[in-house]
Motif scaffolding. Sequence first.
Motif, PDB file in Angstrom:
ATOM      1  N   GLY A   1     -38.070 -70.554 -25.876  1.00 29.78           N
ATOM      2  CA  GLY A   1     -36.934 -70.700 -24.991  1.00 29.78           C
ATOM      3  C   GLY A   1     -37.117 -69.735 -23.822  1.00 29.78           C
ATOM      4  O   GLY A   1     -38.108 -69.009 -23.743  1.00 29.78           O
TER       5      GLY A   1
ATOM      6  N   PHE B   1     -27.110 -79.994 -30.403  1.00 30.33           N
ATOM      7  CA  PHE B   1     -28.276 -79.454 -31.107  1.00 30.33           C
ATOM      8  C   PHE B   1     -29.328 -80.544 -31.300  1.00 30.33           C
ATOM      9  O   PHE B   1     -30.509 -80.327 -31.027  1.00 30.33           O
ATOM     10  CB  PHE B   1     -27.856 -78.889 -32.472  1.00 30.33           C
TER      11      PHE B   1
ATOM     12  N   ARG C   1     -25.702 -72.414 -24.712  1.00 30.15           N
ATOM     13  CA  ARG C   1     -27.004 -72.041 -25.274  1.00 30.15           C
ATOM     14  C   ARG C   1     -26.965 -72.019 -26.803  1.00 30.15           C
ATOM     15  O   ARG C   1     -27.860 -72.528 -27.459  1.00 30.15           O
ATOM     16  CB  ARG C   1     -27.386 -70.677 -24.716  1.00 30.15           C
TER      17      ARG C   1
ATOM     18  N   HIS D   1     -31.041 -81.406 -27.992  1.00 35.79           N
ATOM     19  CA  HIS D   1     -31.979 -80.353 -27.586  1.00 35.79           C
ATOM     20  C   HIS D   1     -33.230 -80.381 -28.466  1.00 35.79           C
ATOM     21  O   HIS D   1     -34.345 -80.187 -27.981  1.00 35.79           O
ATOM     22  CB  HIS D   1     -31.308 -78.977 -27.646  1.00 35.79           C
ATOM     23  N   GLU D   2     -33.047 -80.643 -29.738  1.00 33.83           N
ATOM     24  CA  GLU D   2     -34.185 -80.733 -30.653  1.00 33.83           C
ATOM     25  C   GLU D   2     -35.116 -81.878 -30.244  1.00 33.83           C
ATOM     26  O   GLU D   2     -36.348 -81.709 -30.216  1.00 33.83           O
ATOM     27  CB  GLU D   2     -33.676 -80.939 -32.079  1.00 33.83           C
TER      28      GLU D   2
ATOM     29  N   GLU E   1     -27.130 -75.355 -28.434  1.00 29.93           N
ATOM     30  CA  GLU E   1     -28.457 -75.968 -28.494  1.00 29.93           C
ATOM     31  C   GLU E   1     -29.282 -75.424 -29.654  1.00 29.93           C
ATOM     32  O   GLU E   1     -30.149 -76.097 -30.177  1.00 29.93           O
ATOM     33  CB  GLU E   1     -29.210 -75.728 -27.185  1.00 29.93           C
ATOM     34  N   TYR E   2     -29.023 -74.193 -30.046  1.00 29.10           N
ATOM     35  CA  TYR E   2     -29.838 -73.524 -31.061  1.00 29.10           C
ATOM     36  C   TYR E   2     -29.253 -73.550 -32.464  1.00 29.10           C
ATOM     37  O   TYR E   2     -29.945 -73.199 -33.409  1.00 29.10           O
ATOM     38  CB  TYR E   2     -30.079 -72.070 -30.665  1.00 29.10           C
ATOM     39  N   SER E   3     -27.998 -73.924 -32.605  1.00 29.57           N
ATOM     40  CA  SER E   3     -27.366 -73.902 -33.922  1.00 29.57           C
ATOM     41  C   SER E   3     -26.530 -75.164 -34.142  1.00 29.57           C
ATOM     42  O   SER E   3     -25.550 -75.388 -33.424  1.00 29.57           O
ATOM     43  CB  SER E   3     -26.475 -72.665 -34.056  1.00 29.57           C
TER      44      SER E   3
END
Length: 128
Positions: free
Chosen positions: A57, A106, A93, A109-110, A96-98
């Motif tokens: 990232g 999420f 942010r 974004h994955e 997107e990560y969790s």
Amino acid sequence: MDDRAAAGGNDPAAAPEPARAGRVAGEVVTEIFEYDGGRRVTVYVPPDPPEAIVFAGDGQLISRWGGHLEAAGGPSTMIVGAHRSADEDETVRIQEYSPSFDQDRFAAHERFFAGDVRRWVRSRFGVA
């Protein structure tokens, strides 16, 4: 917050910045993807064929990392970094990560990071 402050650069006890070559021999390439209204991805391409590829990232910091890698003398490493969202809200942010915050964001974004970016790197740079 600037990059130096984020890395603890304002703390007198923080470790000094590693040596860096004055001029980066590798190449820095940035592409804009359709994801999220135009998300940038920056790649540091080392001067020699890469022995390793790191996906990360915060791709807006990639241009700095290349010089550190070259100065360190380690194995030739390509770094692929997706930039942060243009939205300054840090909750975007974390979504997107969790998956526990926003499963749809999420998952999108994955697909972007693990699918679109990976395929682009493979085809654009000829690496697996």
